[in-house]
Design an enzyme around this catalytic site. Sequence first.
Site, PDB file in Angstrom:
ATOM      1  N   CYS A  58      41.857  53.810 -52.234  1.00  0.00           N
ATOM      2  CA  CYS A  58      42.489  54.850 -51.588  1.00  0.00           C
ATOM      3  C   CYS A  58      43.326  55.835 -52.036  1.00  0.00           C
ATOM      4  O   CYS A  58      43.080  56.793 -52.196  1.00  0.00           O
ATOM      5  CB  CYS A  58      43.166  54.197 -50.307  1.00  0.00           C
ATOM      6  SG  CYS A  58      42.227  53.069 -49.191  1.00  0.00           S
TER       7      CYS A  58
HETATM    8  N1  LIG Z   1      39.793  49.063 -48.653  1.00  0.00           N
HETATM    9  C1  LIG Z   1      40.947  49.450 -47.919  1.00  0.00           C
HETATM   10  O1  LIG Z   1      42.052  49.033 -47.942  1.00  0.00           O
HETATM   11  C2  LIG Z   1      40.774  50.905 -47.029  1.00  0.00           C
HETATM   12  C3  LIG Z   1      42.023  51.178 -46.278  1.00  0.00           C
HETATM   13  C4  LIG Z   1      41.976  52.220 -45.238  1.00  0.00           C
HETATM   14  C5  LIG Z   1      40.625  52.840 -45.417  1.00  0.00           C
HETATM   15  N2  LIG Z   1      39.791  52.700 -46.258  1.00  0.00           N
HETATM   16  C6  LIG Z   1      38.525  53.245 -46.284  1.00  0.00           C
HETATM   17  O2  LIG Z   1      37.390  52.716 -45.150  1.00  0.00           O
HETATM   18  C7  LIG Z   1      36.184  53.079 -45.945  1.00  0.00           C
HETATM   19  C8  LIG Z   1      35.597  52.067 -46.538  1.00  0.00           C
HETATM   20  O3  LIG Z   1      36.198  51.396 -47.262  1.00  0.00           O
HETATM   21  P1  LIG Z   1      36.020  49.759 -47.750  1.00  0.00           P
HETATM   22  O4  LIG Z   1      37.084  49.697 -48.653  1.00  0.00           O
HETATM   23  O5  LIG Z   1      35.639  48.961 -46.579  1.00  0.00           O
HETATM   24  O6  LIG Z   1      34.715  50.252 -48.655  1.00  0.00           O
HETATM   25  P2  LIG Z   1      33.573  48.906 -49.216  1.00  0.00           P
HETATM   26  O7  LIG Z   1      32.810  49.297 -50.201  1.00  0.00           O
HETATM   27  O8  LIG Z   1      34.335  47.523 -49.389  1.00  0.00           O
HETATM   28  O9  LIG Z   1      32.606  48.826 -48.045  1.00  0.00           O
HETATM   29  C9  LIG Z   1      31.755  49.645 -47.712  1.00  0.00           C
HETATM   30  C10 LIG Z   1      30.335  48.945 -47.195  1.00  0.00           C
HETATM   31  O10 LIG Z   1      29.419  49.943 -46.752  1.00  0.00           O
HETATM   32  C11 LIG Z   1      28.197  49.492 -47.139  1.00  0.00           C
HETATM   33  N3  LIG Z   1      27.248  50.825 -47.070  1.00  0.00           N
HETATM   34  C12 LIG Z   1      27.315  51.801 -47.889  1.00  0.00           C
HETATM   35  N4  LIG Z   1      26.500  52.732 -47.592  1.00  0.00           N
HETATM   36  C13 LIG Z   1      26.087  52.230 -46.472  1.00  0.00           C
HETATM   37  C14 LIG Z   1      25.000  52.860 -45.238  1.00  0.00           C
HETATM   38  N5  LIG Z   1      24.523  53.914 -45.576  1.00  0.00           N
HETATM   39  N6  LIG Z   1      24.878  52.225 -44.056  1.00  0.00           N
HETATM   40  C15 LIG Z   1      25.602  51.053 -43.860  1.00  0.00           C
HETATM   41  N7  LIG Z   1      26.339  50.543 -44.842  1.00  0.00           N
HETATM   42  C16 LIG Z   1      26.721  51.170 -45.814  1.00  0.00           C
HETATM   43  C17 LIG Z   1      28.461  49.110 -48.361  1.00  0.00           C
HETATM   44  O11 LIG Z   1      27.276  48.186 -48.955  1.00  0.00           O
HETATM   45  C18 LIG Z   1      29.709  48.266 -48.234  1.00  0.00           C
HETATM   46  O12 LIG Z   1      29.506  46.789 -47.868  1.00  0.00           O
HETATM   47  C19 LIG Z   1      36.628  54.195 -46.874  1.00  0.00           C
HETATM   48  O13 LIG Z   1      36.507  55.533 -46.359  1.00  0.00           O
HETATM   49  C20 LIG Z   1      37.842  53.975 -47.298  1.00  0.00           C
HETATM   50  O14 LIG Z   1      38.594  55.036 -47.972  1.00  0.00           O
HETATM   51  C21 LIG Z   1      39.846  51.623 -46.955  1.00  0.00           C
END
Ligand SMILES: NC(=O)c1ccc[n+]([C@@H]2O[C@H](COP(=O)([O-])OP(=O)(O)OC[C@H]3O[C@@H](n4cnc5c(N)ncnc54)[C@H](O)[C@@H]3O)[C@@H](O)[C@H]2O)c1
Length: 424
Positions: free
Chosen positions: A261
């Site tokens: 992030c």
């Molecule tokens: N990790 C955090 O602490 C956090 C906190 C707030 C916001 N976010 C935001 O949330 C969003 C997701 O982050 P995350 O940390 O969960 O990411 P992540 O990489 O842990 O998980 C994302 C998942 O999406 C899947 N994916 C990718 N393309 C896809 C598709 N076309 N269809 C279905 N699934 C698909 C991936 O295989 C993965 O399992 C990002 O925008 C991030 O900035 C993350």
Amino acid sequence: MNFNTIGIVGLGYVGLPLALRFAEAGFKVLGFDIDPAKPQQINDGKSYIKHIGDDAVALAVARGFSATTDFSRASEADALIICVPTPLNQYREPDLSFVINTTESLLPYLRKGQLVSLESTTWPGTTDEELQPRIEQRGFVVGEDIYLVFSPEREDPGNANFTTRTIPKVVGGVTPACLDAGVALYGKVIDKVVPVSSTRAAALTKLLENIHRAVNIGLVNEMKIIADKMNIDIFEVIRAASTKPFGFVPYYPGPGLGGHCIPIDPFYLTWKAREYGVHTRFIELAGEVNSAMPQWVVGKIADALNDRQKSIKGSNILVLGIAYKKNVDDMRESPSVELMELLQHKGATIAYSDPWVPVFPKMRRYHFDLQSVALTPQSIAAYDLVLIATNHDVFDYQLIKQHAKLIVDTRGVYQDSAPHIVRA
Ligand SMILES: NC(=O)c1ccc[n+]([C@@H]2O[C@H](COP(=O)([O-])OP(=O)(O)OC[C@H]3O[C@@H](n4cnc5c(N)ncnc54)[C@H](O)[C@@H]3O)[C@@H](O)[C@H]2O)c1
């Protein structure tokens, strides 16, 4: 609106806890991911995120949570919540391909009456400029047939004081009816829902929160360098400043910014701001200061070794903590890994210890064929220098202090000074 089945698309650090929360509240939850390993593990009642236990996944599965790679099942869901990655590309510009690809895969299976919520962090306008037209091209009217909202995720992995339920959730809708639907959905699982007037306001809220962190961490990293020159312990100063009961929020310096992030999200706004002729100077400056920190730490390591008639080249260095922050297994953008690479490039032999990351995983940019070293009096004493990069609670800092020849501490672990401890 009636919500019975909730579809969570993207089952990572954000999607999985959200799915567990909906299952806990009694909803039927259907998870979607393009990575087949994740649905497989979920359906087997297993977790692939270390701070989430197998038992939590197994319990959710027993309550009706299942996962699939088959997007045609999206029509079964009354709400579809998109939690896919939003990284930067090689030019450090937003890479919306995951959000767009996900939307395209869901489009053929949308049906009237569904709610679509985007949770991925992104620039204001993504929901109404990218998602809405694609949905409307399929003949749906947003606000009448499909309810479209943006609701940013606020997750602090590893922080035991908050759960998905107790973290207030901001929601903005494309239309008032969309907002009502979004508030109704999240109100069922989150204690406090905070409605705002648009999806753009919701997206900018998330960016303000993360930019606020990035800028303040940049400030305190700069203060650390000044304090170091003045031979003042910045952590002592922060502890003292934190006694002020108003107007001060402590931020802590470190070896650089990490995670999915804080190093990334601010640049989503930088990119979008250019369209409006605005140059985001605070964001750029904080980025510059924060991304220079690993180099600064390497300089401190070189000085510490030099004072002992040694060089980085030829030294055995043990890096403690390679996850980007304490008590998690997430290595995305971890400054520890950048430090490992910089030190190896200068000729050091690198090892690491991190109980959260037993084997160095495959990463896009970095490759180390290493396994976590167990910390014993003998193993600690075998290294020329121990670098504390991430201060996991499980480390025995007393043992490390007792047996290490030389420690470089980037996290303020050791409050008392000692001849073999160098702050960096
Ligand atoms: N990790 C955090 O602490 C956090 C906190 C707030 C916001 N976010 C935001 O949330 C969003 C997701 O982050 P995350 O940390 O969960 O990411 P992540 O990489 O842990 O998980 C994302 C998942 O999406 C899947 N994916 C990718 N393309 C896809 C598709 N076309 N269809 C279905 N699934 C698909 C991936 O295989 C993965 O399992 C990002 O925008 C991030 O900035 C993350």
